[in-house]
Scaffold this active site. Structure first.
Site, PDB file in Angstrom:
ATOM      1  N   ASN A   9     -36.486   6.448  41.462  1.00 53.94           N
ATOM      2  CA  ASN A   9     -35.641   6.356  42.658  1.00 53.94           C
ATOM      3  C   ASN A   9     -35.452   4.872  42.955  1.00 53.94           C
ATOM      4  O   ASN A   9     -36.378   4.199  43.402  1.00 53.94           O
ATOM      5  CB  ASN A   9     -36.349   7.069  43.824  1.00 53.94           C
ATOM      6  N   TRP A  10     -34.254   4.387  42.701  1.00 46.35           N
ATOM      7  CA  TRP A  10     -33.991   2.944  42.841  1.00 46.35           C
ATOM      8  C   TRP A  10     -33.739   2.542  44.291  1.00 46.35           C
ATOM      9  O   TRP A  10     -33.532   1.364  44.578  1.00 46.35           O
ATOM     10  CB  TRP A  10     -32.816   2.525  41.937  1.00 46.35           C
ATOM     11  N   LYS A  11     -33.710   3.513  45.177  1.00 48.48           N
ATOM     12  CA  LYS A  11     -33.533   3.254  46.619  1.00 48.48           C
ATOM     13  C   LYS A  11     -32.349   2.286  46.850  1.00 48.48           C
ATOM     14  O   LYS A  11     -31.362   2.346  46.118  1.00 48.48           O
ATOM     15  CB  LYS A  11     -34.857   2.779  47.232  1.00 48.48           C
ATOM     16  N   HIS A  94     -36.314  13.191  51.182  1.00 49.56           N
ATOM     17  CA  HIS A  94     -37.221  12.049  50.969  1.00 49.56           C
ATOM     18  C   HIS A  94     -37.786  11.615  52.320  1.00 49.56           C
ATOM     19  O   HIS A  94     -37.093  11.672  53.344  1.00 49.56           O
ATOM     20  CB  HIS A  94     -36.466  10.900  50.297  1.00 49.56           C
ATOM     21  N   GLU A  96     -38.186   8.820  53.587  1.00 47.17           N
ATOM     22  CA  GLU A  96     -37.397   7.789  54.283  1.00 47.17           C
ATOM     23  C   GLU A  96     -36.206   8.421  55.002  1.00 47.17           C
ATOM     24  O   GLU A  96     -35.769   7.926  56.044  1.00 47.17           O
ATOM     25  CB  GLU A  96     -36.973   6.704  53.273  1.00 47.17           C
ATOM     26  N   GLU A 166     -45.032  13.564  48.082  1.00 44.13           N
ATOM     27  CA  GLU A 166     -45.116  12.131  48.336  1.00 44.13           C
ATOM     28  C   GLU A 166     -45.828  11.889  49.658  1.00 44.13           C
ATOM     29  O   GLU A 166     -45.202  11.981  50.737  1.00 44.13           O
ATOM     30  CB  GLU A 166     -43.707  11.536  48.425  1.00 44.13           C
ATOM     31  N   GLY A 172     -44.757   2.886  48.587  1.00 44.59           N
ATOM     32  CA  GLY A 172     -44.469   1.460  48.672  1.00 44.59           C
ATOM     33  C   GLY A 172     -45.609   0.633  49.237  1.00 44.59           C
ATOM     34  O   GLY A 172     -45.427  -0.531  49.580  1.00 44.59           O
ATOM     35  N   SER A 212     -46.560   4.937  44.949  1.00 38.14           N
ATOM     36  CA  SER A 212     -47.224   3.841  44.230  1.00 38.14           C
ATOM     37  C   SER A 212     -47.702   4.247  42.837  1.00 38.14           C
ATOM     38  O   SER A 212     -48.791   3.848  42.397  1.00 38.14           O
ATOM     39  CB  SER A 212     -48.374   3.273  45.067  1.00 38.14           C
ATOM     40  N   GLY A 233     -40.818   4.901  42.762  1.00 43.22           N
ATOM     41  CA  GLY A 233     -39.950   3.998  43.508  1.00 43.22           C
ATOM     42  C   GLY A 233     -40.003   2.596  42.914  1.00 43.22           C
ATOM     43  O   GLY A 233     -39.341   2.280  41.916  1.00 43.22           O
ATOM     44  N   GLY A 234     -40.816   1.734  43.494  1.00 47.83           N
ATOM     45  CA  GLY A 234     -40.865   0.321  43.114  1.00 47.83           C
ATOM     46  C   GLY A 234     -40.999   0.074  41.619  1.00 47.83           C
ATOM     47  O   GLY A 234     -40.306  -0.791  41.052  1.00 47.83           O
TER      48      GLY A 234
HETATM   49  O1  LIG Z   1     -39.111   8.014  45.785  1.00 54.77           O
HETATM   50  C1  LIG Z   1     -40.086   7.354  45.470  1.00 54.77           C
HETATM   51  C2  LIG Z   1     -41.207   7.198  46.353  1.00 54.77           C
HETATM   52  O2  LIG Z   1     -40.814   6.928  47.659  1.00 54.77           O
HETATM   53  C3  LIG Z   1     -42.321   6.343  45.862  1.00 54.77           C
HETATM   54  O3  LIG Z   1     -42.057   4.979  46.034  1.00 54.77           O
HETATM   55  P1  LIG Z   1     -43.093   3.899  45.472  1.00 54.77           P
HETATM   56  O4  LIG Z   1     -43.347   4.261  44.034  1.00 54.77           O
HETATM   57  O5  LIG Z   1     -42.432   2.582  45.637  1.00 54.77           O
HETATM   58  O6  LIG Z   1     -44.348   4.043  46.285  1.00 54.77           O
END
Ligand SMILES: O=C[C@H](O)COP(=O)(O)O
Length: 250
Positions: A9-11, A94, A96, A166, A172, A212, A233-234
């Site tokens: 997920n590149w957000k 999600h 967020e 999650e 994050g 994470s 994510g990150g």
């Molecule tokens: O969609 C992905 C998640 O929100 C995980 O994000 P993260 O790997 O940066 O903690």
């Protein structure tokens, strides 16, 4: 046997050129990986990334969608528009979206119905906040999110749904649920799928972990019975970190 599913997920990161270059590098480096793979760039880069991923083993995902196919929905993106760009999977619910943009279980349920009706696969995200975990409410929270998010979804439709667990406090933050903690919640989720849909559906349900995930913790997580993949994510923003995660081997 459930096929492992690793999704990035590149957000809200990267312009079109950056996203296209990253997709090209992933296409090259992940060719031949046997797991199911997906990346979800921001809406503005979907067309670019979709063109790059043509002929690859990486699915094109979207990070959200509107609960309607067209009309007066300023600022929203329809599932028809996503399909037009080659999107086959959409991330819904999600944390967020739930916590920063106030999405309710009822709204997420509307989106799940529409996405499935339109032939998109769904990654439905569930997970507790730190406060809820400390109050020992993890099971109640994820079960409510699943019961409400999947309300009215049939067992046949469920084949196109992946659940992503999650824990909000792990997203994050660099804090990962231990494999034991994550597996315990994944088992709760699987047992709850059995309650709602029966043991066969529960056995087939792919449940990703997100929060994470990094190259150095992926193997420990994926080695657990109920953890079938990751929503990253990150670490999905660089090939150096996403490629080893996507290539994990139990
Ligand atoms: O969609 C992905 C998640 O929100 C995980 O994000 P993260 O790997 O940066 O903690």
């Amino acid at each position: 046997m459930r096929t492992p599913f690793i999704a990035g997920n590149w957000k809200m990161h990267m312009n079109r050129a950056e996203a296209g270059a990253l997709a090209q590098a992933m296409k090259n480096e992940l060719a031949g990986v046997p797991h199911k793979l997906m990346v979800a760039p921001p809406f503005t880069a979907l067309e670019t990334v979709g063109a790059v991923l043509q002929g690859s083993n990486i699915l094109l995902g979207a990070q959200n969608m509107a609960p309607a196919t067209s009309g007066a929905h300023t600022g929203e993106i329809s599932p028809l528009m996503l399909k037009d760009l080659g999107v086959s999977v959409v991330i819904l619910g999600h944390s967020e979206r739930r916590h920063s943009y106030g999405e309710s279980d009822a709204l997420i349920n509307q989106k799940v119905h529409l996405a499935l009706q339109e032939g998109l696969e769904v990654i439905l995200c569930v997970g507790e906040t730190l406060e809820e975990r400390e109050a020992n409410r993890v099971d109640e929270v994820v079960e409510t999110q699943m019961r409400e998010g999947l309300k009215g979804i049939t067992a046949d439709q469920l084949d196109k749904v992946t659940i992503a667990y999650e824990p909000v406090w792990a997203i994050g933050t660099g804090k990962t649920a231990t494999p034991d903690d994550a597996d315990a919640v994944h088992k709760t989720i699987r047992d709850f799928v059995a309650t709602l849909y029966g043991a066969d559906e529960a056995g087939k349900m792919v449940i990703q972990y997100g929060g994470s995930v990094k190259p150095d913790n992926v193997k420990g997580l994926m080695g657990r019975d109920n953890i079938d993949g990751a929503l990253v994510g990150g670490a999905s923003l660089k090939t150096e970190t996403f490629v080893p995660i996507a290539q994990f081997d139990r």
